[in-house]
Design an enzyme around this catalytic site. Structure first.
Site, mmCIF file in Angstrom:
data_model
loop_
_atom_site.group_PDB
_atom_site.id
_atom_site.type_symbol
_atom_site.label_atom_id
_atom_site.label_comp_id
_atom_site.label_asym_id
_atom_site.label_seq_id
_atom_site.Cartn_x
_atom_site.Cartn_y
_atom_site.Cartn_z
ATOM 1 N N GLN A 240 0.782 -1.344 -0.032
ATOM 2 C CA GLN A 240 0.077 -0.056 -0.072
ATOM 3 C C GLN A 240 1.057 1.302 -0.104
ATOM 4 O O GLN A 240 0.846 1.879 1.204
ATOM 5 C CB GLN A 240 -0.967 -0.237 1.112
ATOM 6 C CG GLN A 240 -1.985 -1.018 1.233
ATOM 7 C CD GLN A 240 -2.664 -1.418 2.529
ATOM 8 O OE1 GLN A 240 -2.046 -1.326 3.612
ATOM 9 N NE2 GLN A 240 -3.984 -1.578 2.548
ATOM 10 N N ASP B 123 2.213 5.161 -0.079
ATOM 11 C CA ASP B 123 1.386 6.187 0.324
ATOM 12 C C ASP B 123 1.434 7.149 -0.948
ATOM 13 O O ASP B 123 2.282 7.220 -1.514
ATOM 14 C CB ASP B 123 2.182 6.717 1.244
ATOM 15 C CG ASP B 123 1.791 6.381 2.678
ATOM 16 O OD1 ASP B 123 1.510 5.168 2.900
ATOM 17 O OD2 ASP B 123 1.777 7.198 3.614
ATOM 18 N N ARG C 280 -16.589 7.981 4.930
ATOM 19 C CA ARG C 280 -15.651 7.747 6.433
ATOM 20 C C ARG C 280 -14.540 7.789 5.614
ATOM 21 O O ARG C 280 -13.948 7.213 4.757
ATOM 22 C CB ARG C 280 -15.954 6.283 6.601
ATOM 23 C CG ARG C 280 -15.196 5.763 8.197
ATOM 24 C CD ARG C 280 -14.047 4.993 7.580
ATOM 25 N NE ARG C 280 -13.484 4.472 8.786
ATOM 26 C CZ ARG C 280 -12.352 3.728 8.405
ATOM 27 N NH1 ARG C 280 -11.624 3.599 7.492
ATOM 28 N NH2 ARG C 280 -11.526 3.147 9.700
ATOM 29 N N ASP D 111 -10.593 7.278 5.635
ATOM 30 C CA ASP D 111 -9.572 6.266 6.316
ATOM 31 C C ASP D 111 -8.285 7.204 6.930
ATOM 32 O O ASP D 111 -7.841 7.775 6.102
ATOM 33 C CB ASP D 111 -9.264 5.145 5.423
ATOM 34 C CG ASP D 111 -8.727 4.099 5.782
ATOM 35 O OD1 ASP D 111 -9.179 3.229 6.631
ATOM 36 O OD2 ASP D 111 -7.669 3.692 5.280
ATOM 37 N N GLU E 71 -11.400 8.763 10.253
ATOM 38 C CA GLU E 71 -10.771 8.015 11.447
ATOM 39 C C GLU E 71 -9.491 8.508 12.175
ATOM 40 O O GLU E 71 -8.591 8.542 11.418
ATOM 41 C CB GLU E 71 -10.553 6.516 10.904
ATOM 42 C CG GLU E 71 -9.830 5.581 11.776
ATOM 43 C CD GLU E 71 -8.976 4.505 10.937
ATOM 44 O OE1 GLU E 71 -8.756 3.231 11.813
ATOM 45 O OE2 GLU E 71 -8.854 4.666 9.842
HETATM 46 O O1 TEU Z 1 -7.111 1.764 9.636
HETATM 47 C C1 TEU Z 1 -6.122 3.040 9.897
HETATM 48 C C2 TEU Z 1 -5.409 2.903 11.095
HETATM 49 O O2 TEU Z 1 -5.528 4.245 11.513
HETATM 50 C C3 TEU Z 1 -5.234 1.907 12.019
HETATM 51 O O3 TEU Z 1 -4.271 2.439 12.927
HETATM 52 C C4 TEU Z 1 -6.414 1.294 12.578
HETATM 53 O O4 TEU Z 1 -6.927 2.146 13.431
HETATM 54 C C5 TEU Z 1 -6.123 -0.042 12.933
HETATM 55 O O5 TEU Z 1 -5.060 0.086 13.981
HETATM 56 C C6 TEU Z 1 -5.552 -1.034 12.016
HETATM 57 O O6 TEU Z 1 -5.693 -2.237 12.462
HETATM 58 C C7 TEU Z 1 -7.670 1.870 8.515
HETATM 59 C C8 TEU Z 1 -8.674 0.727 8.323
HETATM 60 O O7 TEU Z 1 -9.603 0.924 9.328
HETATM 61 C C9 TEU Z 1 -7.870 -0.490 8.144
HETATM 62 O O8 TEU Z 1 -9.078 -1.570 8.040
HETATM 63 C C10 TEU Z 1 -7.158 -0.483 7.153
HETATM 64 O O9 TEU Z 1 -6.278 -1.540 7.170
HETATM 65 C C11 TEU Z 1 -6.084 0.635 7.025
HETATM 66 O O10 TEU Z 1 -6.958 1.804 7.261
HETATM 67 C C12 TEU Z 1 -5.330 0.872 5.767
HETATM 68 O O11 TEU Z 1 -6.059 1.094 4.893
#
Ligand code: TEU
Length: 557
Positions: free
Chosen positions: A172, A174, A202, A204, A248
């Site tokens: 992935q 950046d 939402r 991410d 998030e």
């Molecule tokens: O998670 C992003 C993130 O900030 C992680 O720290 C999350 O809180 C968690 O600890 C991941 O296990 C998001 C999504 O919610 C996650 O499912 C994805 O894998 C991640 O982004 C990458 O896109």
């Protein structure tokens, strides 16, 4: 209440429901859930009282991070359906009074995205600067998010001849948001999905998305990432009058204030309250309301239009990263003592009911608390029926098993052979035989009926979305007593986090002769004495939602 103050701010009192199309309902029997399947289950969501669906990523993906690794931001993965099916879901949801938001995952792409394939192929690629490259990784490195898989956020790419930044998995890379062309694409992506009828996103991994670590000249090129977030919010507002950004941001409250745009409220519309969630688990483990009460009272002030999103579980690990090491160990010991239940050294890969030993009193108490906290509640699919996890499924996927619709084959999720499903169905006491929608729809005493009641009451009490929160003084550490007040409405909620009954003596302000507390969940009311005092008994793990009713009040109770 003035119309101009509250009209259209639907997210302030919404009930959000997160689901993954892939695991919700398989309509064509190929083993994978799909949009046509979801369309058939919108009635279930409407009956539950959901007002906003949050769809996990539906974009074309190699699926190495459950769809959070995207190869085309403008499409739907063919396993799930077509753009046409997507629009049908959004239209049908709207017809049932539900809005739809979707994950906006623009911190990174999949390494299979054509932009990255081009970028890595040559330094002259027009997409080279879509990503973040370095000849050598810097001495000071950000911490990896997935320590089980990665040991650096920099990965050397043979064909590129350089290292690229990846804050998540190495597949992935950046995106480089200091590049105006990348920012332009992100705006187009948002515009595209808004045009198809979404009510927002939402967002991410927002702090990771805004971080410009690794970009050498970021200071000149992109000095103020929060200006960029503000731009995105303004763009959203222009394209969609009532669209939201639900971010998030798993950071301490004071940092979250910045991501709201402070009290100007011009950045993220909503943010998950990860801090209150983590402190809640500490409170549950200790049977002491102190930690969660402290978290809720220390929330920073936010703007009138901003909102907290409350939750007890989501699709990721139940992260406990903001607790101290000792506190985290307490929660592990209480709710996930086996190492197999833990992940990344910081979280639990379990759902709520098994963590609470399946005690229905305790499970209901926690959902009652979720719906009575100030903010907008967010449910993860399956919570409404009390699904459990499948620890045989690796990592975070343990809680992303197929939705359990019936006691039939594959829990009614799919007619395909079990090995064709995205994940095995839960087995044992939480399996579809014992936990499913069909049975609970017919049972007035089921968790589904109970959660539906909570949703209804939450929607009838707009003060829960709008009001002023206060912890009420009373002598029992095991009890969270709080009030939420908005204009002339006041709700008092009591939650007993312990397995012993107590009587809670309260003293209420603003009491007139004849004021009473009317129970909104079960039949009953309590007379308040003239000095404002009232004693409310609570069973073990008991809870009450009490509307303060003054003589002459015409409110429906
Ligand atoms: O998670 C992003 C993130 O900030 C992680 O720290 C999350 O809180 C968690 O600890 C991941 O296990 C998001 C999504 O919610 C996650 O499912 C994805 O894998 C991640 O982004 C990458 O896109």
């Amino acid at each position: 209440m003035k119309v101009t103050d509250t009209a259209d701010l639907w997210w302030k009192t919404a009930v959000v429901y997160c689901l993954d199309v892939e695991t919700y309902l398989d309509s064509d029997g190929d083993g994978t859930g799909d949009l046509q399947g979801l369309a058939q289950r919108l009635d279930h969501l409407a009956a539950l009282g959901v007002t906003c669906l949050w769809l996990m990523p539906v974009y074309p993906t190699p699926d190495r991070d459950d769809g959070y690794d995207i190869v085309d931001f403008y499409g739907v993965d063919s396993r799930l359906g077509s753009l046409g099916d997507f629009v049908e879901v959004v239209r049908t949801a709207k017809d049932r009074g539900m809005r739809v938001i979707a994950d906006l995952v623009v911190n990174h792409t999949s390494d299979q995205h054509p932009w990255f394939q081009s970028a890595r192929s040559s330094r002259d690629s027009p997409f080279r600067d879509f990503y973040v490259w370095r000849d050598e990784p810097p001495d000071e490195q950000a911490e990896v998010v997935f320590p089980d898989q990665e040991d650096s956020v920099w990965e050397h790419d043979e064909s590129a001849g350089q290292y690229y930044l990846h804050q998540f998995y190495k597949h992935q890379p950046d995106l480089n948001i200091t590049n105006p062309r990348v920012r332009d694409e992100i705006a187009k992506i948002m515009g595209f999905w808004l045009q198809l009828g979404l009510s927002g996103f939402r967002v991410d991994a927002v702090p990771f998305f805004l971080a410009t670590n690794g970009v050498d000249d970021a200071d000149e090129a992109f000095a103020h990432p929060h200006d960029y977030l503000r731009d995105l919010r303004a763009f959203l507002g222009r394209r969609s009058g009532d669209g939201i950004l639900l971010g998030e941001v798993n950071l301490p409250h004071e940092d979250q204030a910045t991501f709201f745009g402070g009290t100007d409220g011009d950045e993220l519309t909503m943010q998950f309250d990860f801090i209150a969630m983590q402190r809640l688990y500490l409170s549950l483990a200790r049977q002491d309301a102190g930690p969660v009460a402290e978290a809720l009272t220390s929330r920073p002030a936010i703007a009138h239009d901003s909102q907290w999103a409350t939750f007890v579980r989501n699709h990721d690990e139940l992260t406990l990263d903001k607790l101290t090491d000792d506190e985290r160990q307490e929660v592990f010991a209480a709710f996930g003592p086996d190492e197999a239940m833990q992940v990344f050294g910081r979280g639990l890969r379990r759902r709520l009911p098994p963590m609470l030993g399946g005690d229905p009193r305790r499970v209901r108490m926690v959902y009652s608390l979720l719906f009575s906290l100030p903010g907008t509640p967010v449910l993860f699919y399956g919570e409404e029926i009390g699904m459990g996890e499948n620890l045989d499924v690796p990592g975070r996927m343990a809680v992303r098993t197929p939705m359990q619709w019936s006691a039939g084959v594959n829990g009614g999720f799919s007619t395909a052979p079990a090995d064709a499903l995205p994940a095995p169905v839960v087995e044992g006491g939480y399996g579809p035989e014992f936990v499913n929608v069909e049975a609970q729809r017919r049972d007035p005493d089921s968790l589904l009926s109970f959660v539906s009641l909570l949703v209804r009451r939450y929607r009838e009490c707009p003060e829960l979305g709008w009001g002023e929160f206060a912890v009420l003084e009373q002598p029992h550490a095991q009890v969270l007593a709080h009030s939420v007040t908005w204009e002339d409405a006041c709700l008092v909620a009591l939650h007993n986090l312990a397995d012993t009954a107590v009587t809670v003596p309260l003293v209420l302000p603003d009491v007139r002769a004849g004021t009473r507390l009317s129970d909104l969940l079960v039949d009953g009311s309590h007379e308040v004495r003239e000095d404002g005092s009232v004693d409310v008994p609570l069973e073990a793990y008991g809870f009450r939602w009490l509307r303060v009713v003054h003589p002459g009040d015409r409110r429906l109770v």
